[in-house]
Design a protein around this motif. Structure first.
Motif, PDB file in Angstrom:
ATOM      1  N   ILE A  61     -35.690  65.728  15.880  1.00 19.07           N
ATOM      2  CA  ILE A  61     -36.593  65.676  16.252  1.00 19.07           C
ATOM      3  C   ILE A  61     -36.686  67.585  16.113  1.00 19.07           C
ATOM      4  O   ILE A  61     -37.243  68.690  15.266  1.00 19.07           O
ATOM      5  CB  ILE A  61     -37.127  65.085  17.061  1.00 19.07           C
ATOM      6  CG1 ILE A  61     -36.918  63.414  16.157  1.00 19.07           C
ATOM      7  CG2 ILE A  61     -38.161  65.504  17.411  1.00 19.07           C
ATOM      8  CD1 ILE A  61     -37.296  62.514  17.714  1.00 19.07           C
ATOM      9  N   MET A  65     -38.845  70.625  14.854  1.00 15.17           N
ATOM     10  CA  MET A  65     -39.681  71.838  15.778  1.00 15.17           C
ATOM     11  C   MET A  65     -39.280  73.016  15.124  1.00 15.17           C
ATOM     12  O   MET A  65     -39.941  73.773  14.857  1.00 15.17           O
ATOM     13  CB  MET A  65     -38.928  70.783  16.973  1.00 15.17           C
ATOM     14  CG  MET A  65     -39.768  70.065  17.362  1.00 15.17           C
ATOM     15  SD  MET A  65     -38.982  69.344  18.790  1.00 15.17           S
ATOM     16  CE  MET A  65     -40.402  71.085  20.467  1.00 15.17           C
ATOM     17  N   ASP A 243     -40.463  74.433  24.074  1.00 11.87           N
ATOM     18  CA  ASP A 243     -40.965  73.493  24.098  1.00 11.87           C
ATOM     19  C   ASP A 243     -40.230  71.890  23.586  1.00 11.87           C
ATOM     20  O   ASP A 243     -40.038  71.407  23.342  1.00 11.87           O
ATOM     21  CB  ASP A 243     -41.870  73.253  21.937  1.00 11.87           C
ATOM     22  CG  ASP A 243     -40.901  74.537  20.918  1.00 11.87           C
ATOM     23  OD1 ASP A 243     -39.777  75.072  21.768  1.00 11.87           O
ATOM     24  OD2 ASP A 243     -41.046  74.396  20.351  1.00 11.87           O
ATOM     25  N   PHE A 247     -39.813  68.582  25.710  1.00  7.71           N
ATOM     26  CA  PHE A 247     -40.000  67.253  24.631  1.00  7.71           C
ATOM     27  C   PHE A 247     -38.851  66.463  25.336  1.00  7.71           C
ATOM     28  O   PHE A 247     -38.629  65.496  25.401  1.00  7.71           O
ATOM     29  CB  PHE A 247     -39.411  67.451  22.958  1.00  7.71           C
ATOM     30  CG  PHE A 247     -38.255  66.437  22.566  1.00  7.71           C
ATOM     31  CD1 PHE A 247     -38.651  66.002  22.405  1.00  7.71           C
ATOM     32  CD2 PHE A 247     -36.811  66.941  21.986  1.00  7.71           C
ATOM     33  CE1 PHE A 247     -37.858  64.461  21.352  1.00  7.71           C
ATOM     34  CE2 PHE A 247     -36.427  66.251  21.423  1.00  7.71           C
ATOM     35  CZ  PHE A 247     -36.917  65.151  21.430  1.00  7.71           C
ATOM     36  N   ASN A 287     -44.245  60.378  19.093  1.00  7.97           N
ATOM     37  CA  ASN A 287     -45.053  61.159  19.413  1.00  7.97           C
ATOM     38  C   ASN A 287     -45.534  61.712  20.668  1.00  7.97           C
ATOM     39  O   ASN A 287     -45.383  62.858  21.030  1.00  7.97           O
ATOM     40  CB  ASN A 287     -46.270  60.700  18.466  1.00  7.97           C
ATOM     41  CG  ASN A 287     -46.399  61.001  16.958  1.00  7.97           C
ATOM     42  OD1 ASN A 287     -45.413  62.352  16.162  1.00  7.97           O
ATOM     43  ND2 ASN A 287     -46.894  59.745  15.799  1.00  7.97           N
ATOM     44  N   LEU A 290     -42.725  63.878  22.415  1.00  5.54           N
ATOM     45  CA  LEU A 290     -43.176  65.546  21.251  1.00  5.54           C
ATOM     46  C   LEU A 290     -45.349  65.907  22.155  1.00  5.54           C
ATOM     47  O   LEU A 290     -45.170  67.039  22.106  1.00  5.54           O
ATOM     48  CB  LEU A 290     -43.892  65.455  19.876  1.00  5.54           C
ATOM     49  CG  LEU A 290     -42.200  65.433  19.388  1.00  5.54           C
ATOM     50  CD1 LEU A 290     -42.958  65.355  17.998  1.00  5.54           C
ATOM     51  CD2 LEU A 290     -41.802  66.783  19.149  1.00  5.54           C
ATOM     52  N   LYS A 292     -47.777  64.523  21.511  1.00  6.20           N
ATOM     53  CA  LYS A 292     -49.135  64.314  20.769  1.00  6.20           C
ATOM     54  C   LYS A 292     -49.870  63.783  21.169  1.00  6.20           C
ATOM     55  O   LYS A 292     -49.364  62.317  21.606  1.00  6.20           O
ATOM     56  CB  LYS A 292     -48.232  64.032  19.123  1.00  6.20           C
ATOM     57  CG  LYS A 292     -47.412  65.368  18.749  1.00  6.20           C
ATOM     58  CD  LYS A 292     -47.233  64.963  17.152  1.00  6.20           C
ATOM     59  CE  LYS A 292     -46.590  66.474  16.797  1.00  6.20           C
ATOM     60  NZ  LYS A 292     -46.056  65.659  15.771  1.00  6.20           N
TER      61      LYS A 292
END
Length: 292
Positions: A61, A65, A243, A247, A287, A290, A292
């Motif tokens: 993952i 990114m 980021d 996560f 998701n 992350l 999202k």
């Protein structure tokens, strides 16, 4: 005239070659700049089967990114030292309270970022065919049935220290024989294949509970209790890769899913492919992690 044409062709080839070289260098430099812009995230990987699936899933993952992901093999002590120095960024498999004393030593530079899963059992394991032993204190007076030995994992592991302390406090006439995870399980399997009593260290998630008819005995001295498995990171990760840090703050994975991935890997499947399969089948969870 022929000489002039040949000379002109030679010059043209040199110019074309130079242009091609410049274009390749430009493309390479651009890719390098992008990699340097995102940087590298380094995972610690301890010699336990439970460490591999979460590390591979998170690594894939993080690669998506835009980061370069590296893995460094290390025992527990080296992992904590590496995290504290910033040589390592992330460790996906820290068992609390087993690793609490290492964490306390380095907590000024290491952070508990999230919990992967809760209530992971660990402790002394025996075959279910051994009768009359349900807890550690039941071993007193029966040590010779087990050849006066407990088989454990590597030196430097928190569990190794805890087993030595437990043996001493329970006043058991047992020697702790340390080895790799594979070495320990091979010895335990040899004993069980002859239906002999044997004591060794066990934990979930692990395929040993799928392969063997075994049980974790109750630790009535309080050394081994159900653990929460944490993600640890160097405290600079928040600034280095915000980021990635976000996560990992949202990270979680079911214990049963980790165990299922371990089975597939031990059956010969490629760990990256197993991890990618989990990602593909759990895109909603990914998701969410992350944001999202």
């Amino acid at each position: 005239m022929r000489k002039f044409i040949l000379t002109l062709m030679a010059v043209s080839l040199v110019v074309l070659a130079a242009c091609g070289s410049n274009n390749e260098e430009g493309s390479s430099a651009e890719g390098s700049d992008k990699a340097e812009e995102k940087g590298t995230i380094t995972f610690a990987v301890t010699p336990w089967t439970s460490t591999v699936p979460p590390t591979k899933v998170a690594g894939l993952i993080i690669e998506e990114m835009g980061y370069t992901v590296e893995e460094t093999q290390a025992d527990v002590s080296s992992t904590f030292v590496g995290l504290s120095r910033g040589d390592l960024d992330v460790f996906m498999d820290s068992w609390m309270p087993a690793h609490q004393y290492q964490y306390e030593e380095y907590k000024d530079s290491i952070e508990k970022v999230s919990i992967s899963y809760k209530d992971a059992d660990s402790g002394l394991v025996i075959p279910t065919y051994v009768e009359g032993i349900e807890k550690v204190s039941d071993l007193k007076g029966r040590e010779d049935e087990f050849g006066n030995k407990i088989y454990g994992i590597e030196e430097g592991a928190s569990a190794t220290k805890m087993m030595r302390d437990l043996i001493k406090e329970a006043d058991l006439d047992l020697e702790l024989v340390t080895s790799s995870e594979g070495g320990m399980l091979a010895q335990a399997q040899r004993e069980m294949s002859q239906n002999n009593p044997v004591i060794f260290y066990g934990w979930r998630p692990h395929t040993m509970f799928n392969k063997f008819d075994i049980k974790v005995i109750e630790d009535d001295y309080g050394y081994f209790t159900p653990s929460d498995v944490h993600v640890l990171a160097n405290k600079d990760l928040k600034e280095k890769a915000p980021d990635v840090y976000k996560f990992l703050q949202n990270w979680s994975i079911p214990l049963e899913d980790v165990e299922a991935m371990i089975v597939k890997i031990e059956d010969g499947q490629d760990p990256r492919e197993v991890a990618q399969e989990w990602i593909d089948n759990n895109q909603d969870k990914v998701n969410k992690m992350l944001g999202k």
